[in-house]
Design a protein around this motif. Structure first.
Motif: not given
Ligand code: NAP
Length: 279
Positions: A27, A50, A70, A93, A99, A216
């Motif tokens: 999520g 998650s 995870f 996202h 992820m 973005k």
């Molecule tokens: P990312 O760079 O793709 O992921 C980095 C790490 O964060 C993954 O390897 C995983 O760790 C952990 N992770 C990401 N999403 C997870 C989830 N839903 N459940 C459990 N672990 C998760 O992710 P990110 O861009 O930092 O985004 C993190 C969260 O924020 C996500 O849920 C995403 O939907 C939300 N989000 C992101 C953005 C954006 O612009 N990037 C904007 C709004 C919301 P492990 O390798 O240890 O499993």
């Protein structure tokens, strides 16, 4: 597979109900929450979600929620097996590229069907002044050397990069406080969480004399008002393009994701043609 079992000689009883299908949502988006709400009351499903744990006070989900990484694709694959997950829905996202790649790899390793729920990217409309760039470094280059008044809609983890372009006046909006504040001479911070309305975005940009939007290409409706406001005010938008995603079955809406889940349920309850023919 037979759908009936013999409970006593000569009596055919219905097969005990199949256990609910265990669906894990990855999520962190409004679509993930909408899907969770649609699944919450279903007795034929056992959904859970998650979250990465980035947001200090995430909005609640109406289904069991786990928080934290995870441990890469291997960790997620182990989780899928340990929890007996039947279906995985990657509703992260569009910029959560790590992820999404992990989800594809983990689903492959664990043999769990995967669906990506990915809202379509925004596309320019008449009147838009968009400058599309590949990444944040290119976005900062596109802002140019001369000081400008920039509205910033980026994730908290990405903001440090702005320190490479300290000449601009930044108005930075985030859900949680930016701590410590950025090493920038001209930065103002506002805390807010979408969805945002066109009128309030127009007011915000006008009152701060904003000249350019840095954002973005997230897609979706919750944060699209900034683009409509930029269009209305004739402002430039420097828009970072989405990172590549793994090639997996993809739904563009919550409704499509529900249809995919229902099709999986149906496939489970329908015996293969060979069984129906008694082969
Ligand atoms: P990312 O760079 O793709 O992921 C980095 C790490 O964060 C993954 O390897 C995983 O760790 C952990 N992770 C990401 N999403 C997870 C989830 N839903 N459940 C459990 N672990 C998760 O992710 P990110 O861009 O930092 O985004 C993190 C969260 O924020 C996500 O849920 C995403 O939907 C939300 N989000 C992101 C953005 C954006 O612009 N990037 C904007 C709004 C919301 P492990 O390798 O240890 O499993």
């Amino acid at each position: 597979m037979s759908r009936t079992t013999a409970s006593a000689p000569g009596i055919i009883a219905p097969h005990p109900a199949s256990p609910p299908l265990r669906v894990l949502l990855l999520g962190g988006t409004s679509e993930a929450r909408a899907l969770a709400e649609a699944l919450a009351d279903r007795s034929d499903l056992a959904p859970s979600v998650s979250l990465a744990g980035r947001t200090r006070n995430p909005l609640g989900y109406p289904i069991p929620t786990r928080i934290g990484g995870f441990g890469g694709a291997a960790g997620l694959a182990a989780h899928l097996r340990a929890e007996g997950i039947d279906l995985l829905v990657d509703a992260t996202h569009p910029f959560a590229a790590v992820m999404s790649a992990n989800a594809a790899e983990a689903a492959r390793r664990a043999g769990v069907p995967l669906l990506a729920l990915a809202r379509p990217a925004w596309t320019p409309q008449p009147g838009d002044r968009w400058h599309a760039v590949e990444n944040l470094a290119a976005a900062l280059a596109a802002l140019g050397a001369a000081p400008r008044r920039v509205f910033v809609a980026l994730g908290r983890n990405e903001l440090r990069a702005l320190e490479a372009a300290p000449q601009h006046h930044y108005l930075i909006r985030s859900v949680d406080p930016v701590e410590p504040p950025l090493a920038l001479p001209h930065a103002r911070y506002i805390l807010d969480r979408g969805p945002f309305a066109l009128a309030s975005e127009v007011d915000l940009f006008k009152s701060h004399g904003i000249e350019v939007i840095l954002a973005k290409n997230s897609g979706g409706t919750a944060s699209a008002a900034k683009l409509a406001a930029a269009r209305a005010l004739g402002l430039q938008v420097v828009l970072i393009a989405r990172p590549p995603r793994p090639e997996v079955p993809t739904a563009a809406s919550v409704e499509e994701a529900l249809a995919w889940i229902d099709a999986r349920l149906h496939a489970r309850s329908t015996p293969p043609a060979s069984a129906r023919r008694g082969v």
